[in-house]
Design a protein around this motif. Structure first.
Motif, PDB file in Angstrom:
ATOM      1  N   GLU A  41       0.841  -1.199   0.000  1.00  0.00           N
ATOM      2  CA  GLU A  41       0.000   0.000   0.000  1.00  0.00           C
ATOM      3  C   GLU A  41       0.874   1.246   0.000  1.00  0.00           C
ATOM      4  N   ASN A  42       0.433   2.276  -0.708  1.00  0.00           N
ATOM      5  CA  ASN A  42       1.148   3.545  -0.755  1.00  0.00           C
ATOM      6  C   ASN A  42       0.606   4.459   0.334  1.00  0.00           C
ATOM      7  N   VAL A  43       1.398   4.659   1.386  1.00  0.00           N
ATOM      8  CA  VAL A  43       1.005   5.551   2.481  1.00  0.00           C
ATOM      9  C   VAL A  43       1.881   6.803   2.514  1.00  0.00           C
ATOM     10  N   ALA A  44       2.627   7.039   1.432  1.00  0.00           N
ATOM     11  CA  ALA A  44       3.467   8.230   1.347  1.00  0.00           C
ATOM     12  C   ALA A  44       2.586   9.471   1.299  1.00  0.00           C
ATOM     13  N   PRO A  45       3.090  10.599   1.805  1.00  0.00           N
ATOM     14  CA  PRO A  45       2.301  11.833   1.748  1.00  0.00           C
ATOM     15  C   PRO A  45       1.908  12.238   0.326  1.00  0.00           C
ATOM     16  N   LEU A  46       2.765  11.969  -0.653  1.00  0.00           N
ATOM     17  CA  LEU A  46       2.466  12.248  -2.052  1.00  0.00           C
ATOM     18  C   LEU A  46       2.142  10.910  -2.710  1.00  0.00           C
ATOM     19  N   VAL A  47       0.926  10.748  -3.193  1.00  0.00           N
ATOM     20  CA  VAL A  47       0.466   9.456  -3.716  1.00  0.00           C
ATOM     21  C   VAL A  47       0.393   9.501  -5.236  1.00  0.00           C
ATOM     22  N   ASN A  49      -1.077   7.226  -8.325  1.00  0.00           N
ATOM     23  CA  ASN A  49      -2.141   6.223  -8.443  1.00  0.00           C
ATOM     24  C   ASN A  49      -1.671   4.790  -8.638  1.00  0.00           C
ATOM     25  N   ASN A  50      -0.746   4.547  -9.549  1.00  0.00           N
ATOM     26  CA  ASN A  50      -0.385   3.172  -9.877  1.00  0.00           C
ATOM     27  C   ASN A  50       0.904   2.691  -9.213  1.00  0.00           C
ATOM     28  N   LEU A  51       1.460   3.447  -8.296  1.00  0.00           N
ATOM     29  CA  LEU A  51       2.747   3.084  -7.689  1.00  0.00           C
ATOM     30  C   LEU A  51       2.668   1.785  -6.902  1.00  0.00           C
ATOM     31  N   SER A  52       1.618   1.606  -6.111  1.00  0.00           N
ATOM     32  CA  SER A  52       1.478   0.370  -5.331  1.00  0.00           C
ATOM     33  C   SER A  52       1.442  -0.849  -6.239  1.00  0.00           C
ATOM     34  N   GLN A  53       0.624  -0.766  -7.271  1.00  0.00           N
ATOM     35  CA  GLN A  53       0.495  -1.893  -8.199  1.00  0.00           C
ATOM     36  C   GLN A  53       1.797  -2.171  -8.938  1.00  0.00           C
ATOM     37  N   ALA A  58       6.465  -5.520  -9.791  1.00  0.00           N
ATOM     38  CA  ALA A  58       7.905  -5.597 -10.064  1.00  0.00           C
ATOM     39  C   ALA A  58       8.595  -6.579  -9.116  1.00  0.00           C
ATOM     40  N   LEU A  59       8.198  -6.570  -7.846  1.00  0.00           N
ATOM     41  CA  LEU A  59       8.788  -7.500  -6.880  1.00  0.00           C
ATOM     42  C   LEU A  59       8.379  -8.936  -7.200  1.00  0.00           C
ATOM     43  N   GLN A  60       7.123  -9.148  -7.526  1.00  0.00           N
ATOM     44  CA  GLN A  60       6.663 -10.490  -7.915  1.00  0.00           C
ATOM     45  C   GLN A  60       7.409 -10.981  -9.153  1.00  0.00           C
ATOM     46  N   ASP A  61       7.570 -10.117 -10.143  1.00  0.00           N
ATOM     47  CA  ASP A  61       8.256 -10.494 -11.380  1.00  0.00           C
ATOM     48  C   ASP A  61       9.716 -10.860 -11.118  1.00  0.00           C
ATOM     49  N   ARG A  62      10.398 -10.077 -10.293  1.00  0.00           N
ATOM     50  CA  ARG A  62      11.812 -10.378 -10.004  1.00  0.00           C
ATOM     51  C   ARG A  62      11.940 -11.742  -9.347  1.00  0.00           C
ATOM     52  N   ILE A  63      11.097 -12.027  -8.381  1.00  0.00           N
ATOM     53  CA  ILE A  63      11.164 -13.320  -7.691  1.00  0.00           C
ATOM     54  C   ILE A  63      10.813 -14.451  -8.655  1.00  0.00           C
ATOM     55  N   ARG A  64       9.789 -14.256  -9.455  1.00  0.00           N
ATOM     56  CA  ARG A  64       9.363 -15.277 -10.415  1.00  0.00           C
ATOM     57  C   ARG A  64      10.451 -15.543 -11.455  1.00  0.00           C
ATOM     58  N   ASN A  65      11.125 -14.489 -11.926  1.00  0.00           N
ATOM     59  CA  ASN A  65      12.118 -14.621 -12.984  1.00  0.00           C
ATOM     60  C   ASN A  65      13.481 -15.100 -12.492  1.00  0.00           C
ATOM     61  N   ALA A  78       7.650 -18.269   2.485  1.00  0.00           N
ATOM     62  CA  ALA A  78       8.198 -16.927   2.699  1.00  0.00           C
ATOM     63  C   ALA A  78       7.148 -15.901   2.305  1.00  0.00           C
ATOM     64  N   THR A  79       7.158 -14.781   3.011  1.00  0.00           N
ATOM     65  CA  THR A  79       6.183 -13.721   2.745  1.00  0.00           C
ATOM     66  C   THR A  79       6.882 -12.368   2.714  1.00  0.00           C
ATOM     67  N   PHE A  80       6.539 -11.568   1.712  1.00  0.00           N
ATOM     68  CA  PHE A  80       6.965 -10.174   1.637  1.00  0.00           C
ATOM     69  C   PHE A  80       5.729  -9.320   1.865  1.00  0.00           C
ATOM     70  N   GLU A  81       5.820  -8.394   2.799  1.00  0.00           N
ATOM     71  CA  GLU A  81       4.737  -7.447   3.022  1.00  0.00           C
ATOM     72  C   GLU A  81       5.340  -6.100   3.373  1.00  0.00           C
ATOM     73  N   GLY A  82       4.561  -5.052   3.248  1.00  0.00           N
ATOM     74  CA  GLY A  82       5.080  -3.736   3.586  1.00  0.00           C
ATOM     75  C   GLY A  82       4.253  -2.641   2.984  1.00  0.00           C
ATOM     76  N   ARG A  83       4.876  -1.483   2.898  1.00  0.00           N
ATOM     77  CA  ARG A  83       4.176  -0.315   2.371  1.00  0.00           C
ATOM     78  C   ARG A  83       5.186   0.653   1.774  1.00  0.00           C
ATOM     79  N   ILE A  84       4.680   1.454   0.877  1.00  0.00           N
ATOM     80  CA  ILE A  84       5.481   2.527   0.291  1.00  0.00           C
ATOM     81  C   ILE A  84       5.333   3.714   1.225  1.00  0.00           C
ATOM     82  N   THR A  85       6.420   4.110   1.843  1.00  0.00           N
ATOM     83  CA  THR A  85       6.354   5.143   2.874  1.00  0.00           C
ATOM     84  C   THR A  85       6.854   6.506   2.405  1.00  0.00           C
TER      85      THR A  85
END
Length: 169
Positions: A41-47, A49-53, A58-65, A78-85
């Motif tokens: 999720e994008n919780v940065a003060p400046l949002v 629209n498509n940054l979260s997606q 990109a992270l899924q693709d890197r791991i898959r590739n 294994a699990t990756f979770e977090g936010r765009i801060t």
């Protein structure tokens, strides 16, 4: 001579392929078989629209590739979770040639910061929680360059995160 090299090289190929946990890119997934990359999720003060997606993809693709891991939803090894801060745009100020004039900004810097929690359920000592930050400098208005800059930063961020999780850097 060529026959001797071949006799040494073929067993080495079998040895490398039989291990199955190391890849040529330096990543080691050990006995992990599945990974869950949750939505960042994008919780940065400046949002943007498509940054979260785009970051999550990109992270899924890197791991898959770059690994043999299967991407799943829900329970995984294994699990990756977090936010765009952070998503900031700031001028990069260079001193003026003449010290009596004001400094000039001829470039700007887009910086993205991501907070990541990686949980390795098979080897908890490899788990981590850390922030990663990368930037790209650009000239002029960000309007037409923004998506290209985001893509470039996502490549850098996902490389850092991948290396931390699977290359123990």
């Amino acid at each position: 001579m060529n026959k001797n090299v071949l006799l040494l090289f073929v067993p080495l190929l079998f040895l490398i392929s039989s291990c199955g946990v190391y890849s040529l890119n330096g990543g080691s997934v050990g006995s992990l078989k599945t990974v869950n990359v949750m939505f960042f999720e994008n919780v940065a003060p400046l949002v943007v629209n498509n940054l979260s997606q785009s970051f999550t993809q990109a992270l899924q693709d890197r791991i898959r590739n770059q690994t043999r891991l299967s991407t799943v939803r829900g329970d995984a090894d294994a699990t990756f979770e977090g936010r765009i801060t952070g998503y900031t745009i700031a001028p990069t100020v260079l001193p003026a040639a003449n010290s009596s004039t004001a400094p000039i900004a001829n470039t700007n810097r887009l910086t993205i910061t991501v907070s990541v929690k990686y949980t390795n359920s098979l080897d908890p000592k490899l788990s981590f929680e850390q922030s990663f930050s990368r930037y790209q400098d650009y000239q002029g208005d960000i309007g037409t360059k923004e998506q290209t800059l985001i893509q470039a930063i996502n490549v850098q961020l996902t490389e850092d995160i991948f290396n931390k999780a699977f290359a123990n850097w």
